[in-house]
Design a protein around this motif. Structure first.
Motif, mmCIF file in Angstrom:
data_model
loop_
_atom_site.group_PDB
_atom_site.id
_atom_site.type_symbol
_atom_site.label_atom_id
_atom_site.label_comp_id
_atom_site.label_asym_id
_atom_site.label_seq_id
_atom_site.Cartn_x
_atom_site.Cartn_y
_atom_site.Cartn_z
ATOM 1 N N PRO A 99 32.182 50.220 3.282
ATOM 2 C CA PRO A 99 32.905 49.851 1.771
ATOM 3 C C PRO A 99 31.962 50.719 0.280
ATOM 4 N N GLY A 102 33.908 50.012 -6.207
ATOM 5 C CA GLY A 102 34.720 50.248 -6.320
ATOM 6 C C GLY A 102 35.853 50.812 -7.298
ATOM 7 N N ARG A 313 31.096 39.149 -2.715
ATOM 8 C CA ARG A 313 31.558 40.887 -1.976
ATOM 9 C C ARG A 313 32.106 40.598 -0.608
ATOM 10 N N ILE A 316 35.036 42.023 0.377
ATOM 11 C CA ILE A 316 35.024 43.702 1.294
ATOM 12 C C ILE A 316 33.990 43.347 2.085
#
Ligand SMILES: *Cc1c(COP(=O)(O)O)cnc(C)c1O
Length: 342
Positions: A99, A102, A313, A316
């Protein structure tokens, strides 16, 4: 060796950039009748399209040549410009390790470019060897590396990054939005060595100017030239330039704030370790801490109800919440609220 002609889009290679009035006459002490400005007022003149004063300050402070610097309207503009320079829509690809931040995905989607997200290892590091076979794909144009990584907070191994730089005939963007909070030096020291390296930094985080929108890219001149050709002529407003200049002229104040934020980061880390609802804390080189809790959605909802807003989060990274390091009072309020949940 980097061959720019093989990776820059054809329309960008043949582009005749807009030549602004301020490109054609560069003096300052003159009667300006060239840009159709209103002669009255204080913000009536177009700003310096190349932000020379700001670049000189950055060059001095970071000991780097100002011709290796590009200023964007936030680093998000730099990211978007790189897509437009290097990636043919509906054809080319970029790579990142997730991750991660974004915006790489959003910017890829906007530009109709496929983003391949390779998972980080268990330790949230890059495994360069695992991607070596993809690097020779001629449609792969860029690699995005967030360093320190958002939202995991760590810096990747230097040897893995070097392996990517040395084996890729495309550009590698190292996004150093959080570098001022880390104990690592900037990779902008390395641009002379790696022609395919682009390092970006921002005034939005440590430098406290998120509202002003100023981002920096460091690279060799050939890449800086491409960014200058493609950017909107006056991409950084006079107000933004002045805010960034003022910030750098008072860099001691910024450094004091960074030191305090790092103290508060240790404080939050120590306090989180004592709480039973915290299952795991990821060590951070940034101004946030990622922590795993028993039930992230429930912790998030309860905190927001009390007016404390972390970043959930968990979509993700399962059950993970990211806490930005605030003032000492804000960190204390967060800890007190978490204690009540424990
Ligand atoms: C916050 C952040 C930025 C900042 O973008 P700006 O457009 O400069 O505000 C860039 N990269 C990462 C990874 C970030 O988290």
């Amino acid at each position: 060796m980097l061959n720019l002609t093989s990776i820059v889009r054809k329309n960008i290679q043949s582009l005749v950039p807009y030549s602004s009035a301020r490109d054609e006459f560069k003096g300052t002490d003159a009667i300006f009748l060239d840009a159709n400005e209103n002669p009255f007022g204080s913000l009536n003149r177009y700003p310096d399209p190349y932000q020379r004063t700001l670049k000189e300050l950055i060059a001095d402070q970071q000991n780097i040549d100002s011709s290796s610097i590009f200023i964007g309207n936030g680093s998000d503009e730099v990211i978007d410009l790189l897509f437009r320079i290097f990636c043919e829509p509906n054809q080319d690809k970029v790579l990142t390790f997730g991750p991660t931040y974004g915006m790489y995905q959003v910017s890829a989607d906007i530009n109709a470019v496929e983003l391949i997200e390779v998972p980080l290892t268990e330790q949230f590091d890059i495994d360069a060897t695992s991607v070596l076979p993809i690097l020779s794909d001629p449609s792969l144009k860029m690699i995005f590396i967030c360093y320190p990584n958002n939202p995991t907070g760590n810096c990747f191994s230097e040897t893995e990054i070097i392996q990517l730089l040395e084996n890729f005939n495309g550009v590698v963007l190292l996004d150093e939005a959080y570098i001022d909070f880390s104990d690592k030096p900037s990779w902008n020291r390395q641009i002379a060595k790696f022609p395919n390296l682009i390092v970006c930094q921002t005034f939005s985080k440590a430098k406290g100017l998120a509202a002003a929108r100023v981002g920096i890219a460091f690279a060799q001149q050939a890449i800086i030239q491409l960014l200058n050709n493609v950017k909107p002529p006056y991409n950084v407003s006079q107000l933004n330039q002045e805010a960034a200049i003022q910030c750098l002229e008072n860099i001691d104040k910024v450094n004091q704030e960074i030191a305090l934020i790092k103290d508060n980061r240790s404080f939050l880390q120590n306090q989180l370790e004592k709480l039973s609802i915290i299952k795991r804390i990821y060590p951070s080189q940034a101004n946030f801490i990622l922590a795993e809790v028993t039930d992230a959605d429930s912790v998030y909802n309860q905190l927001t109800r009390q007016g404390i807003i972390p970043r959930n989060r968990s979509k993700i990274i399962p059950n993970c919440i990211r806490f930005t390091i605030g003032t000492t009072d804000e960190v204390t309020a967060l800890i007190n609220a978490l204690k009540q949940l424990s």
